[in-house]
Design a protein around this motif. Structure first.
Motif, mmCIF file in Angstrom:
data_model
loop_
_atom_site.group_PDB
_atom_site.id
_atom_site.type_symbol
_atom_site.label_atom_id
_atom_site.label_comp_id
_atom_site.label_asym_id
_atom_site.label_seq_id
_atom_site.Cartn_x
_atom_site.Cartn_y
_atom_site.Cartn_z
ATOM 1 N N SER A 237 0.814 -1.213 0.000
ATOM 2 C CA SER A 237 0.000 0.000 0.000
ATOM 3 C C SER A 237 0.851 1.268 0.000
ATOM 4 C CB SER A 237 -0.920 0.007 1.217
ATOM 5 O OG SER A 237 -0.167 -0.007 2.418
ATOM 6 N N LYS A 238 2.133 1.169 0.341
ATOM 7 C CA LYS A 238 3.013 2.335 0.390
ATOM 8 C C LYS A 238 3.588 2.704 -0.972
ATOM 9 C CE LYS A 238 2.685 2.643 4.889
ATOM 10 N NZ LYS A 238 1.960 3.772 5.531
ATOM 11 N N PHE A 239 3.512 1.821 -1.943
ATOM 12 C CA PHE A 239 4.076 2.113 -3.261
ATOM 13 C C PHE A 239 3.186 3.111 -3.993
ATOM 14 C CE2 PHE A 239 6.239 -1.760 -2.207
ATOM 15 C CZ PHE A 239 7.472 -1.663 -2.846
ATOM 16 N N PHE A 240 3.810 4.131 -4.548
ATOM 17 C CA PHE A 240 3.084 5.177 -5.278
ATOM 18 C C PHE A 240 3.359 5.060 -6.763
ATOM 19 C CE2 PHE A 240 7.097 6.855 -3.692
ATOM 20 C CZ PHE A 240 7.688 7.364 -4.833
ATOM 21 N N LEU A 241 2.370 5.468 -7.544
ATOM 22 C CA LEU A 241 2.438 5.355 -9.001
ATOM 23 C C LEU A 241 3.150 6.568 -9.580
ATOM 24 C CD1 LEU A 241 1.600 3.804 -11.550
ATOM 25 C CD2 LEU A 241 -0.554 5.073 -11.497
ATOM 26 N N ALA A 242 4.120 6.309 -10.469
ATOM 27 C CA ALA A 242 4.898 7.375 -11.106
ATOM 28 C C ALA A 242 5.107 7.043 -12.575
ATOM 29 C CB ALA A 242 6.234 7.561 -10.400
ATOM 30 N N TYR A 243 5.407 8.089 -13.339
ATOM 31 C CA TYR A 243 5.662 7.947 -14.769
ATOM 32 C C TYR A 243 6.956 8.682 -15.093
ATOM 33 C CZ TYR A 243 5.246 8.722 -19.809
ATOM 34 O OH TYR A 243 5.485 8.775 -21.168
ATOM 35 N N ARG A 244 8.008 7.934 -15.363
ATOM 36 C CA ARG A 244 9.317 8.493 -15.695
ATOM 37 C C ARG A 244 9.795 9.497 -14.650
ATOM 38 N NH1 ARG A 244 9.190 9.464 -22.309
ATOM 39 N NH2 ARG A 244 8.784 7.277 -22.861
ATOM 40 N N GLY A 245 9.617 9.131 -13.396
ATOM 41 C CA GLY A 245 10.073 9.965 -12.300
ATOM 42 C C GLY A 245 9.092 11.003 -11.832
ATOM 43 N N ARG A 246 7.956 11.135 -12.488
ATOM 44 C CA ARG A 246 6.936 12.113 -12.091
ATOM 45 C C ARG A 246 5.763 11.386 -11.444
ATOM 46 N NH1 ARG A 246 9.099 13.741 -16.945
ATOM 47 N NH2 ARG A 246 9.868 15.880 -17.035
ATOM 48 N N ILE A 247 5.388 11.816 -10.263
ATOM 49 C CA ILE A 247 4.336 11.148 -9.506
ATOM 50 C C ILE A 247 2.972 11.519 -10.089
ATOM 51 C CG2 ILE A 247 3.324 10.842 -7.227
ATOM 52 C CD1 ILE A 247 6.003 11.569 -6.022
ATOM 53 N N HIS A 248 2.124 10.536 -10.275
ATOM 54 C CA HIS A 248 0.783 10.767 -10.801
ATOM 55 C C HIS A 248 -0.084 11.475 -9.758
ATOM 56 C CE1 HIS A 248 0.506 8.837 -14.740
ATOM 57 N NE2 HIS A 248 1.378 7.947 -14.293
ATOM 58 N N ASP A 249 -0.962 12.320 -10.235
ATOM 59 C CA ASP A 249 -1.933 12.945 -9.343
ATOM 60 C C ASP A 249 -2.979 11.930 -8.867
ATOM 61 O OD1 ASP A 249 -0.695 15.382 -9.583
ATOM 62 O OD2 ASP A 249 -1.933 16.030 -11.268
ATOM 63 N N THR A 250 -3.373 11.047 -9.753
ATOM 64 C CA THR A 250 -4.352 10.021 -9.423
ATOM 65 C C THR A 250 -3.618 8.738 -9.041
ATOM 66 O OG1 THR A 250 -5.900 10.985 -11.008
ATOM 67 C CG2 THR A 250 -6.358 8.761 -10.230
ATOM 68 N N GLN A 251 -3.787 8.323 -7.819
ATOM 69 C CA GLN A 251 -3.145 7.123 -7.310
ATOM 70 C C GLN A 251 -4.180 6.007 -7.157
ATOM 71 O OE1 GLN A 251 0.236 6.714 -6.515
ATOM 72 N NE2 GLN A 251 0.566 8.740 -7.418
ATOM 73 N N HIS A 252 -3.688 4.789 -7.308
ATOM 74 C CA HIS A 252 -4.546 3.630 -7.048
ATOM 75 C C HIS A 252 -3.664 2.495 -6.550
ATOM 76 C CE1 HIS A 252 -3.175 1.770 -10.820
ATOM 77 N NE2 HIS A 252 -3.386 2.942 -11.383
ATOM 78 N N PRO A 253 -4.246 1.512 -5.865
ATOM 79 C CA PRO A 253 -3.435 0.444 -5.261
ATOM 80 C C PRO A 253 -2.659 -0.353 -6.307
ATOM 81 C CG PRO A 253 -5.649 0.455 -4.343
ATOM 82 C CD PRO A 253 -5.668 1.383 -5.518
ATOM 83 N N LEU A 254 -1.601 -0.969 -5.833
ATOM 84 C CA LEU A 254 -0.755 -1.801 -6.688
ATOM 85 C C LEU A 254 -1.504 -3.056 -7.116
ATOM 86 C CD1 LEU A 254 2.130 -2.595 -7.799
ATOM 87 C CD2 LEU A 254 2.517 -3.647 -5.575
ATOM 88 N N TRP A 255 -1.349 -3.423 -8.386
ATOM 89 C CA TRP A 255 -1.950 -4.654 -8.889
ATOM 90 C C TRP A 255 -1.030 -5.809 -8.532
ATOM 91 C CZ3 TRP A 255 -3.516 -2.889 -14.521
ATOM 92 C CH2 TRP A 255 -4.539 -1.934 -14.405
ATOM 93 N N VAL A 256 -1.279 -6.415 -7.390
ATOM 94 C CA VAL A 256 -0.371 -7.443 -6.889
ATOM 95 C C VAL A 256 -0.537 -8.770 -7.618
ATOM 96 C CG1 VAL A 256 -0.143 -6.432 -4.604
ATOM 97 C CG2 VAL A 256 -2.055 -7.972 -5.081
ATOM 98 N N ASP A 257 -1.560 -8.917 -8.427
ATOM 99 C CA ASP A 257 -1.760 -10.176 -9.140
ATOM 100 C C ASP A 257 -1.108 -10.183 -10.521
ATOM 101 O OD1 ASP A 257 -3.494 -8.213 -10.013
ATOM 102 O OD2 ASP A 257 -5.047 -9.653 -10.618
ATOM 103 N N LYS A 258 -0.531 -9.048 -10.949
ATOM 104 C CA LYS A 258 0.094 -8.983 -12.269
ATOM 105 C C LYS A 258 1.412 -8.204 -12.191
ATOM 106 C CE LYS A 258 -4.057 -9.379 -15.105
ATOM 107 N NZ LYS A 258 -4.862 -8.769 -16.199
#
Length: 304
Positions: A237-258
């Motif tokens: 739950s602590k992992f945050f979504l980023a794109y090429r070093g830039r953090i996304h404004d919209t976050q969602h949980p990690l897809w742990v099944d893929k």
């Protein structure tokens, strides 16, 4: 009377040869050499320092190597078919449900290093170096090198200085994509020994669209240095979504099944040598942790 005839014949022949030679020189410049118009083909831009791709590679046809590949793929296909009858990932359903810890990567021989790839800013003209080898007892992974933040003099790159180790994409039979299914766990567990530098742990998951191929989930790994090992547990739950070093404004949980790959990146802008030793990388189930996502998730249509 014979003397004039003798002198006239050579002069006539000489005159005719001179006329032919003069006509030949007059005709030659008028015929322009055949020229084919050339067309410039604009290839894809290549960063300075990046090696050129050799499009014409020599193909080595080896019949025995091809038979080994076919045998390997059919063996994997056979194992996949029979594992489904046993349970998830070839384990009985009861064992799968009660599993609380799983070691995904461990380093117990030279063949374990073949599942990892290394990269640094040297690929784009930088000066950093990174290497990977086994530990002293061949039971650990030793990642070391030198970080250099000097940008290349190409007139375009402004920042530089990173080193990365990343796992390879797991493949099923006939080179089909295979994913790590960690839906039964909620925490990443590592046993590492570093030199005090902060690292970035990156988890790459499967995406639906091609423009999301650079989306990655990241979190920090702080090593304390010294000769002692440290057990690090990071909830998903602590992992945050980023794109090429830039953090996304919209976050969602990690897809742990893929989950496709895991990586370790160093880029703390401190020039000098570094080292990181890893014993194992696994996942575990922490029943005391019930958080789904540690960051605020915006809703387009919030409930009133």
């Amino acid at each position: 009377m014979s003397l004039p005839t003798i002198t006239r014949l050579p002069s006539a022949r000489l005159l005719s040869s001179l006329l032919l030679h003069h006509q030949h020189h007059l005709l030659l410049p008028s015929i322009a050499p055949l020229t084919v118009p050339t067309r410039l083909i604009h290839a894809e831009y290549r960063r300075p320092g990046k090696p050129k791709e050799n499009l014409w590679q020599k193909i080595n046809i080896d019949f025995s190597k091809g038979m080994k590949g076919i045998k390997k793929n059919f063996t994997l296909l056979k194992n996949e078919f029979f594992d489904r009858w046993v349970g998830p990932e070839g384990k009985p359903i009861l064992e799968h449900m009660l599993e609380q810890n799983r070691v995904v990567w461990e380093f117990r021989g030279p063949e374990s290093l073949e599942h990892w790839t290394l990269s640094s800013d040297r690929e784009v003209g930088g000066q950093s170096e990174v290497y990977l080898k086994l530990g002293k007892n061949s039971n650990t992974c030793f990642l070391y090198g030198t970080l250099n933040c000097t940008p290349p003099r190409d007139g375009e790159t402004r920042y530089s200085g990173y080193c990365t180790m990343r796992s390879k994409q797991p493949l099923a039979s006939f080179d089909r994509k295979k994913h790590h299914d960690w839906s039964s766990f909620n925490t990443l567990h590592l046993r590492v020994r570093g030199d005090g530098r902060p690292w970035m742990i990156n988890l790459a998951t499967e995406t639906y669209f091609s423009h999301q191929k650079d989306d990655i989930y990241s979190y920090f790994l702080y090593t304390r240095g010294g000769p002692y090992w440290q057990d690090v547990k990071i909830p998903f739950s602590k992992f945050f979504l980023a794109y090429r070093g830039r953090i996304h404004d919209t976050q969602h949980p990690l897809w742990v099944d893929k989950v496709n790959t895991i990586g370790f990146t160093l880029g703390d802008k401190a020039n000098g040598p570094f080292q990181l030793e890893i014993d194992f990388i696994g996942v575990c189930k922490d029943y005391a942790h019930t958080e789904e996502c540690a960051y605020e998730m915006y809703k387009r249509n919030p409930e009133v």
